[in-house]
Scaffold this motif. Structure first.
Motif, PDB file in Angstrom:
ATOM      1  N   GLY A  92       6.553  12.993   6.636  1.00  0.00           N
ATOM      2  CA  GLY A  92       7.944  12.834   7.016  1.00  0.00           C
ATOM      3  C   GLY A  92       8.609  11.592   6.464  1.00  0.00           C
ATOM      4  N   SER A  93       7.877  10.775   5.727  1.00  0.00           N
ATOM      5  CA  SER A  93       8.461   9.588   5.114  1.00  0.00           C
ATOM      6  C   SER A  93       7.604   9.182   3.917  1.00  0.00           C
ATOM      7  CB  SER A  93       8.543   8.427   6.110  1.00  0.00           C
ATOM      8  OG  SER A  93       7.244   8.027   6.492  1.00  0.00           O
ATOM      9  N   VAL A  94       8.232   8.535   2.951  1.00  0.00           N
ATOM     10  CA  VAL A  94       7.518   8.074   1.764  1.00  0.00           C
ATOM     11  C   VAL A  94       8.400   7.080   1.020  1.00  0.00           C
ATOM     12  CG1 VAL A  94       8.384   9.966   0.313  1.00  0.00           C
ATOM     13  CG2 VAL A  94       6.268   8.793  -0.330  1.00  0.00           C
ATOM     14  N   ASP A  95       7.786   6.113   0.358  1.00  0.00           N
ATOM     15  CA  ASP A  95       8.509   5.276  -0.599  1.00  0.00           C
ATOM     16  C   ASP A  95       8.234   5.876  -1.968  1.00  0.00           C
ATOM     17  OD1 ASP A  95       9.507   3.411  -2.376  1.00  0.00           O
ATOM     18  OD2 ASP A  95       8.913   1.684  -1.166  1.00  0.00           O
ATOM     19  N   LEU A  96       9.229   6.507  -2.553  1.00  0.00           N
ATOM     20  CA  LEU A  96       9.036   7.271  -3.784  1.00  0.00           C
ATOM     21  C   LEU A  96       8.675   6.409  -4.987  1.00  0.00           C
ATOM     22  CD1 LEU A  96      11.936   9.894  -3.542  1.00  0.00           C
ATOM     23  CD2 LEU A  96       9.476  10.310  -3.318  1.00  0.00           C
ATOM     24  N   VAL A  97       8.974   5.118  -4.953  1.00  0.00           N
ATOM     25  CA  VAL A  97       8.656   4.287  -6.120  1.00  0.00           C
ATOM     26  C   VAL A  97       7.148   4.067  -6.244  1.00  0.00           C
ATOM     27  CG1 VAL A  97       8.952   2.025  -7.179  1.00  0.00           C
ATOM     28  CG2 VAL A  97      10.930   3.242  -6.289  1.00  0.00           C
ATOM     29  N   PRO A  98       6.475   3.394  -5.280  1.00  0.00           N
ATOM     30  CA  PRO A  98       5.034   3.161  -5.468  1.00  0.00           C
ATOM     31  C   PRO A  98       4.170   4.391  -5.244  1.00  0.00           C
ATOM     32  CG  PRO A  98       5.721   2.290  -3.352  1.00  0.00           C
ATOM     33  CD  PRO A  98       6.968   2.745  -4.045  1.00  0.00           C
ATOM     34  N   GLU A  99       4.637   5.333  -4.407  1.00  0.00           N
ATOM     35  CA  GLU A  99       3.779   6.454  -4.032  1.00  0.00           C
ATOM     36  C   GLU A  99       3.932   7.673  -4.932  1.00  0.00           C
ATOM     37  OE1 GLU A  99       2.962   7.038   0.279  1.00  0.00           O
ATOM     38  OE2 GLU A  99       4.681   5.686   0.540  1.00  0.00           O
ATOM     39  N   PHE A 100       4.992   7.712  -5.728  1.00  0.00           N
ATOM     40  CA  PHE A 100       5.135   8.845  -6.642  1.00  0.00           C
ATOM     41  C   PHE A 100       5.538   8.404  -8.045  1.00  0.00           C
ATOM     42  CE2 PHE A 100       7.082  12.405  -8.785  1.00  0.00           C
ATOM     43  CZ  PHE A 100       6.204  13.437  -8.491  1.00  0.00           C
ATOM     44  N   ALA A 101       6.708   7.787  -8.184  1.00  0.00           N
ATOM     45  CA  ALA A 101       7.272   7.538  -9.514  1.00  0.00           C
ATOM     46  C   ALA A 101       6.365   6.683 -10.389  1.00  0.00           C
ATOM     47  CB  ALA A 101       8.653   6.899  -9.388  1.00  0.00           C
ATOM     48  N   GLN A 102       5.786   5.624  -9.827  1.00  0.00           N
ATOM     49  CA  GLN A 102       4.965   4.728 -10.639  1.00  0.00           C
ATOM     50  C   GLN A 102       3.620   5.334 -11.004  1.00  0.00           C
ATOM     51  OE1 GLN A 102       4.755   1.052  -8.406  1.00  0.00           O
ATOM     52  NE2 GLN A 102       6.714   0.313  -9.198  1.00  0.00           N
ATOM     53  N   ARG A 103       3.146   6.263 -10.209  1.00  0.00           N
ATOM     54  CA  ARG A 103       1.819   6.830 -10.437  1.00  0.00           C
ATOM     55  C   ARG A 103       1.855   8.116 -11.270  1.00  0.00           C
ATOM     56  NH1 ARG A 103      -2.305   4.711  -7.749  1.00  0.00           N
ATOM     57  NH2 ARG A 103      -1.817   3.042  -6.273  1.00  0.00           N
TER      58      ARG A 103
END
Length: 404
Positions: free
Chosen positions: A121-132
């Motif tokens: 239900g929550s996520v920081d899209l920069v470190p948890e998706f975009a950067q990886r």
């Protein structure tokens, strides 16, 4: 030609929000000399278009800018050498090879990352998706050990810091050179192994590639992989984060993209124009060249401000407005050498991995929208961007209702 009233491009004021300063440069000082960077700076679309297309503007600057950390890459080459090297690597990033061999890799990596937070239900899209996401994709495309993904992330971060080290911080420079040595020690034995036992991965494809009797050396392949990790990771990383930031700040356009996924390429193209991942690229003229505002001497460094030129009101209507429906940007050609934005450069050095970036952005955006049907900024969050050489959101915490 030196404008003391324009804030320094390396200043905190510039880093906080370059766009008003870009406007001042375009309108009042389209050609600037920067003493600290020892570089001329241009900011108008027409001047950058020339710098990217005309052969007099060389990439000889990459001898000192890129080679220390990557080795000699196709970006430094010209003439037949460049044409042959580009022809050796380009087929892996388009057509059937991209669709049949590497699209499943892209889809799998996006799904694996989304699965880590889709029920939360929550996520920081920069470190948890975009950067990886893009770094993991490149590592898997090359057929590298997934257990080493964290090492690739560390190398990627170090190389990007080196390339953006405009103030010449000695610690950042030293870390970049250590990364060069570590990456070479890791890659060269693998290249030798794939030559002996090729598979269906990108590294094996590069080892086998041959045109008119010319093949890539082990050093050529290592340098290209280093470049791919940095350029392919950084641009897609920041593009995905910026795309979602822009759409979340424009809910009507987010709703339109959610309802009609064929608009994703439009949203990506407008993101590349409005908030490009790479804000500056350098060139070196082989002879004296006259641009708007004066003459750039032969052999000097020319810093081309993509972030400024992409918002030039001489080229775009309402350039400071994010609008995926704008009529002066063509999504159909936005990811080719005929693009009418400058974020992938133009001409012979147009980004060879542009179609890979498109595939990653389309797959990633679709999977994120499917997993987060009502995503919104986390309560109280106001997005900020960071970076001068490359630029993107610092963080992007969002909330959503988990799907089944």
């Amino acid at each position: 030609m030196t404008a003391l009233d324009v804030p320094d491009i390396l200043s905190p004021e510039f880093a906080a929000d370059p766009y008003p300063l870009y406007r001042s440069m375009r309108d009042e000082h389209p050609l600037l000399w920067h003493e600290g960077m020892q570089s001329w700076i241009i900011s108008r679309y027409a001047d950058l278009e020339r710098a990217f297309k005309e052969p007099v503007f060389t990439t000889d600057n990459y001898d000192w800018q890129l080679e220390p950390v990557h080795g000699r890459t196709i970006l430094q080459m010209s003439g037949r050498e460049h044409a042959v090297r580009r022809a050796l690597v380009a087929p892996a990033f388009r057509g059937n090879t991209l669709q049949e061999t590497f699209m499943p890799v892209i889809e799998r990596n996006a799904r694996q990352l989304v699965d880590t937070f889709r029920a939360r239900g929550s996520v920081d899209l920069v470190p948890e998706f975009a950067q990886r996401f893009p770094v993991n994709v490149i590592a898997d495309m090359l057929g590298l050990d997934q257990a080493d993904h964290e090492r690739f992330q560390g190398w990627y971060t170090s190389v990007i810091a080196f390339l953006g080290n405009l103030s010449q911080d000695p610690g950042v420079a030293a870390a970049g050179l250590r990364t060069r040595d570590e990456f070479a020690a890791y890659m060269l034995p693998l290249i030798a192994e794939r030559r002996a036992n090729p598979g269906d991965d990108l590294l094996s494809t590069l080892c086998r590639a041959e045109i008119d009797g010319t093949r890539m050396s082990d050093e050529d392949i290592k340098a290209f992989c280093s470049l791919l990790l940095a350029a392919g990771g950084e641009t897609t990383d920041k593009a995905i984060a910026s795309l979602f930031k822009n759409l979340l700040e424009h809910p009507d356009q987010l709703a339109a993209v959610r309802a009609d996924r064929s608009l994703i390429p439009r949203a990506f193209a407008e993101t590349l124009r409005y908030s490009p991942p790479v804000h500056m690229i350098m060139r070196q003229p082989a002879e004296d060249v006259e641009l708007t505002g004066g003459v750039v001497p032969a052999g000097s460094t020319l810093t081309c401000l993509i972030g400024a030129a992409n918002r030039d009101d001489r080229r775009y209507a309402h350039p400071d407005r994010f609008d995926i429906f704008r009529e002066d940007l063509t999504a159909r050609t936005a990811f080719s050498a005929a693009a009418d934005h400058l974020s992938f450069a133009l001409g012979r050095h147009f980004c060879v991995g542009a179609l890979l970036a498109v595939a990653e952005v389309e797959v990633g955006t679709n999977q994120l929208l499917d997993a987060m049907p009502d995503l919104a900024f986390a309560p109280g969050f106001a997005p900020t961007e960071r970076g001068v050489f490359t630029r993107g959101p610092v963080a992007l915490p969002v909330t959503f209702t988990p799907t089944a």
